[in-house]
Design an enzyme around this catalytic site. Structure first.
Site, short mmCIF file in Angstrom:
data_model
loop_
_atom_site.label_atom_id
_atom_site.label_comp_id
_atom_site.label_asym_id
_atom_site.label_seq_id
_atom_site.Cartn_x
_atom_site.Cartn_y
_atom_site.Cartn_z
N LYS B 76 0.84 -0.91 -0.07
CA LYS B 76 0.10 0.08 0.03
C LYS B 76 0.86 1.17 0.00
CE LYS B 76 -4.14 1.80 2.66
NZ LYS B 76 -4.88 1.64 3.95
N SER B 171 -9.59 1.48 3.12
CA SER B 171 -9.10 2.26 2.42
C SER B 171 -7.74 1.39 1.44
CB SER B 171 -8.22 3.35 3.28
OG SER B 171 -7.30 3.07 4.12
N SER B 195 -9.71 -0.61 7.46
CA SER B 195 -9.20 -0.44 5.92
C SER B 195 -8.48 -1.53 5.38
CB SER B 195 -8.13 0.70 6.32
OG SER B 195 -8.70 1.90 6.27
#
Lengths: 517, 514
Positions: B76, B171, B195
């Protein structure tokens, strides 16, 4: 450490300020070392009864000033409080900056064990209560030299609280007497140092150095004035005072300014001010107008700092992982107040001399080394170390460790003096030679310069005779009954001996020869 | 082969059935084919190929570093990667190249993993859709799956084919899409309020949120320090366990990591669940829960019960305060953490130079999106001296109550809690953006964020497809630092439910048309 200071002043006259409590004078050397973490001490506000050196005139309101100091002192450690970067005085700008110091995203603080130990030791030295659990907080403000936008500090639960420091100040007409006072220490907290901003007004640029190890003591003084018996006045904070002299000047100025302001019907704003060294006055800080809200919050990346003592130490704890307050207490060196008391008791030293010995870095050790090696009386040693030796150092602005004269050399010199091998004045000459640092021992200097006292009675008698023969008019004077004339003869003989004869011996010989004439 | 488990691929690499370079190239080619998913912000093709070369040498010399050697992974874009741009999907950090690796990234590289790229997210990980990043939204690979498309054929004609693509959740949506579309075998996400688990559930993946303190956060650009944990997204529980085993352990650079040594994670094959006690928190049965999720949840509970486990209803009484409490704590830490982005040292800087203050203001105005700015404003409000007691302190107290709810339940003998991960299956983007980010986050984090407040380990496991052909996940929550036990149970469950593999052949053969 911290020192609340109480002063008073009379309206309208600048001279009417009397020191009631002095700021303890601690030389910068005491805090030297290299690091960037700060121990921050906050004094409580003093509200002790006023002592005045002068009775206020009738109709005058007495003013009392209350001063609290926030003292930023550097911890002597090899690396920074929250990062592994080294600390080094006068390193090139930004050369010792870790990713954490630069506040790169994703970096986390890691507490430096050495800094914690130093804080605990300071707390113990200042008679503080050591909190077994302390916490870290973030204090937020935007400033170019604060790259994270917050500073890690200990606002809520600091590492040490409620301490005191007893110190001495000089009083009396000649400031020769020492009296002791006690200040309360509110708290000691571990705090990350911010960076340093250098403003280039010409190019309207600001340069930032994130090394954060500038090796200096920094003091913020909180000052307010009020009438005794009435509530405390609104305080101002004079920031970034970095010498004791400027600290005193800034406080003096601020007290007078506040009194004048209030006397003229004005009001004091709770504001931060800076001290203009050139003009000798305090001015409001432009960028910090209004009250700052630092939006404190707990630092989530540092668990509570837990300290242990021998009884609470968890079984099988890794000594590298835990800090034992009792162990630090054992490592605590003799504290200055104890040392001073010992000097007074052991050597019959005057209190003010004990202060001087401790206030100069390395001087006490030097003194003790001389004492160890010499037969001379401690009072003699004290006098030589504090007058002659320290005098020479000050003249050339040298530290004790830079002295060309070693303790052993001075001890040997004092032995020669003590055994009456040389006179006091010859000793001074020898000292001056030693200071030139030509690698000679006092005995060598004495012998080369023929400074030893003339012990040869016959030779002295011969000298006296020839002086009397050479100065018949003085001899006549003596015989006429002028009591001071013999001193002239003594002087002439001493001159002839190049100052190496004991005046008392000369006098005895002269008197004997005069009576035989 | 791209659908294999880590151990299977690892064995194939060892046996020379495939080389690391071949594997790397397959994944790179898939990344290119699925570019429209917007899963990656940066594809690190050169880095990956170089790492693959080195891995290949090791395999040839019989010196493989372990199960991850030569395995493509994605990270990420809020984990710092040395020499590789790290943006947090924000204008503020566009062009920012960290000089160091996050500890978790370094650990993966030390094991010989191949870094395929940096994945998309909501700006600074603030969101639950992966729709609010400066590089645009991430598309859920399931939108293009055979399973979903077949169900949609019954829909009225004339609707434009690609207009109704689904969100991944967030996310960590980029990481989820990357794994789901077979472009890598594992991806790092981060999990502050759900997330990692939320997009895992929407993309049919295993999403692990480890215990707080088990895995280092050093190098993870923080959202909420006291709740953030690096998360793991994989297709199988065993894969996640392998990665977690590598990531777990004390890091001298993160003082909040556990001091105790962590043993490698090996998950036994559980055959008997009769000694287990599964807790079903009654507060999680909310009216907004879709009937499909509710029914799958209940079926899962029945499954445990039928296999002899004790399944009991439990209460987490402070659950309803969780979202508002989270809001206060999260925004406060956000306000603090975002203070360093001032344009001085790194990242975006505006052109205004009349004063430092004006520069700060304009830089932050331009650098952050509305969501980030909104949270900064809220957080600073809560931290004001006059509000601190009433908001921050109270929220901290409530957080303690929420954490205690879990402690009480686990102390009563419950081994793991079984809950939904999300209210429903993934929704279409056009549907999702009808509500603002804050409302969405509050709704979507409902089952996941209390776990972050309590620092517990949790895992979302894909269970079945909805009637629309979309994945639905359920969540297991374990005792603090009982991550291994949690994953062991999850592995048993995974075996029972036999979740179908996403069928993307059509897409991959015909992706030029999309």
């Amino acid at each position: 450490m911290a020192a609340p200071v109480l002063r008073w002043g009379c309206p309208g006259t600048c001279r009417a300020i009397a020191w009631v409590y002095g700021v303890p004078r601690r030389r910068r050397g005491a805090w030297t070392g290299s690091t960037s973490s700060w121990i921050r001490g906050q004094s409580s506000l003093a509200q002790e009864p006023l002592h005045t050196s002068r009775k206020p005139r009738k109709g005058e309101h007495k003013w009392a000033a209350v001063v609290g100091l926030e003292i930023h002192a550097q911890i002597s450690s090899n690396s920074k409080l929250f990062s592994g970067s080294q600390v080094c005085f006068a390193a090139p700008p930004n050369s010792l900056v870790s990713f954490f110091d630069a506040s790169l995203p994703g970096t986390l603080p890691v507490l430096n064990r050495r800094c914690v130990e130093a804080a605990v030791m300071t707390g113990l030295a200042l008679n503080c209560h050591i909190n077994k659990k302390s916490l870290f907080d973030r204090k937020h403000y935007f400033y170019a030299d604060l790259p994270a936008g917050y500073q890690i500090t200990q606002q809520r639960l600091p590492i040490a609280v409620n301490g005191s420091l007893t110190y001495g100040i000089c009083v009396g007409k000649r400031r020769s007497q020492v009296t002791t006072r006690t200040v309360r220490v509110k708290q000691i907290q571990l705090e990350q140092d911010s960076g340093k901003s250098l403003h280039d007004d010409l190019r309207s640029q600001t340069l930032v150095d994130l090394n954060r190890a500038e090796g200096q003591l920094r003091v913020d003084a909180n000052v307010s004035v009020h009438h005794p018996g009435e509530p405390l006045g609104v305080r101002t904070e004079v920031k970034n005072l970095n010498s004791i002299r400027f600290l005193a000047k800034a406080i003096d100025y601020e007290i007078q300014r506040q009194i004048k302001e209030l006397e003229n019907g004005g009001e004091i704003l709770n504001e931060t001010r800076s001290f203009d060294y050139k003009l000798g006055c305090t001015v409001p800080m432009r960028d910090k107008e209004g009250k700052q809200d630092y939006r404190f919050m707990p630092e989530p990346n540092l668990p509570p700092l837990l300290l242990y003592d021998t009884t609470s130490l968890p079984a099988g704890a890794d000594s590298q992982q835990v800090i034992n307050v009792d162990q630090i207490r054992e490592r605590l060196p003799e504290l200055p107040s104890v040392t001073r008391e010992r000097l007074i008791q052991q050597y019959g030293m005057l209190p003010e001399h004990s202060f001087t010995l401790l206030n100069e870095v390395g001087l006490l050790e030097f003194f003790q080394n001389v004492i160890k090696e010499t037969r001379a009386e401690p009072k003699k040693v004290t006098s030589w170390v504090l007058n002659t030796f320290l005098g020479y150092l000050k003249l050339q602005n040298l530290a004790v460790r830079e002295s060309p004269v070693t303790a052993s050399a001075l001890a040997e010199l004092l032995d020669l003096l003590d055994s009456k091998a040389i006179s006091s004045s010859a000793a001074k000459q020898v000292f001056e030679e030693l200071w030139k640092n030509e690698g000679k021992t006092p005995a060598q200097i004495v012998s080369e310069k023929k400074l030893e006292l003339m012990q040869d009675q016959e030779a002295l008698e011969q000298l006296c005779r020839s002086v009397m023969q050479g100065h018949p008019e003085v001899v006549m004077d003596v015989k006429k009954g002028n009591p001071r004339a013999i001193n002239r003869l003594i002087g002439l003989v001493r001159k002839a001996t190049l100052g190496r004869a004991d005046p008392a011996v000369i006098k005895a010989i002269l008197e004997k020869q005069l009576s035989c004439h | 082969m791209l659908g294999w488990t880590l151990r299977e691929v690892s064995a194939a690499l060892k046996q020379g059935q495939i080389t690391p370079i071949e594997l790397c190239q397959k994944c790179l080619s898939l990344i290119k084919k699925t570019k429209f998913l917007n899963a990656y912000i940066t594809v690190t093709e050169e880095v990956a190929l170089k790492q693959a070369e080195e891995s290949e040498k090791r395999y040839k010399n019989g010196q493989s570093l372990g199960d991850l050697d030569g395995i493509p992974v994605a990270v990420k874009d809020n984990f710092s990667t040395s020499g590789i741009e790290t943006t947090c999907a924000s204008n503020m950090l566009k062009g920012y190249v960290p000089p160091y690796n996050a500890t978790v990234v370094q650990k993966l590289l030390d094991q010989g993993a191949l870094l395929m790229g940096k994945t998309n997210l909501d700006e600074f990980a603030m969101g639950s859709g992966s729709t609010d990043g400066v590089f645009g939204p991430v598309k859920n690979p399931w939108s293009y799956s055979k399973q979903f498309r077949e169900k949609r054929k019954q829909k009225p004609r004339g609707e434009k084919e690609d207009s109704n693509w689904l969100i991944t959740g967030g996310s960590s949506g980029g990481s989820a899409a990357a794994v789901s579309a077979f472009t890598c075998f594992a991806a790092l996400g981060s999990d502050t309020g759900g997330s990692t688990r939320n997009p895992a559930a929407h993309c049919g993946l295993v999403g692990v949120k480890p215990s707080y303190g088990l895995v280092s956060r050093h190098g993870l650009i923080p959202l909420v320090n006291s709740m953030d944990v690096p998360g793991i997204l994989t297709r199988y529980v065993d894969d996640a366990a392998i990665v977690l085993g590598i990531l777990a352990g004390h890091d001298p650079k993160d003082s909040t990591t556990v001091q105790d040594p962590v043993k490698p994670f090996v998950l036994p094959n559980l055959t008997d669940v009769s000694k287990l006690c599964i807790g079903i928190p009654k507060e999680y049965l909310v009216p907004e829960l879709s009937s499909e999720v509710r029914s799958l949840w209940s079926k899962a509970a029945d499954l445990f019960e039928s296999e002899g486990a004790k399944v009991i209803d439990v209460s987490l009484p402070h659950t309803s305060y969780s979202i508002v409490c989270y809001h206060v704590l999260c925004t406060s830490e956000v306000a603090s953490n975002m203070a360093r982005f001032d344009g001085l040292e790194y990242g975006h800087r505006c052109d205004i130079d009349v004063s430092t203050e004006a520069m700060y203001a304009a830089t932050r105005r331009e650098g952050f999106n509305d969501v980030v700015r909104g949270r900064i404003l809220s957080g600073n409000f809560f931290l004001l001296k006059e509000n601190y007691e009433n908001y921050f302190i109270k929220a901290q107290k409530v957080r303690r109550l929420i954490a205690n709810d879990f402690v009480n339940v686990f102390n009563s003998g419950v081994d793991v809690l079984l809950t939904p991960t999300t209210l429903s299956e993934a929704v279409p983007y056009l549907e999702f953006i009808k509500e603002d980010n804050r409302t969405r986050s509050a709704q979507d984090d409902i089952f996941t964020q209390a776990v972050n407040m309590a620092g517990l380990p949790a895992v979302s496991i894909p269970v079945a497809l909805s009637k629309h052909g979309l994945p639905i996940g359920l969540q297991f929550i374990g005792r603090a630092f009982c991550d291994q036990q949690l994953l062991t149970i999850a592995k048993w469950f995974e075996k029972q439910v036999q979740f179908p593999v996403i069928q993307l052949q059509e897409l991959l053969n015909d992706c030029s048309s999309i």
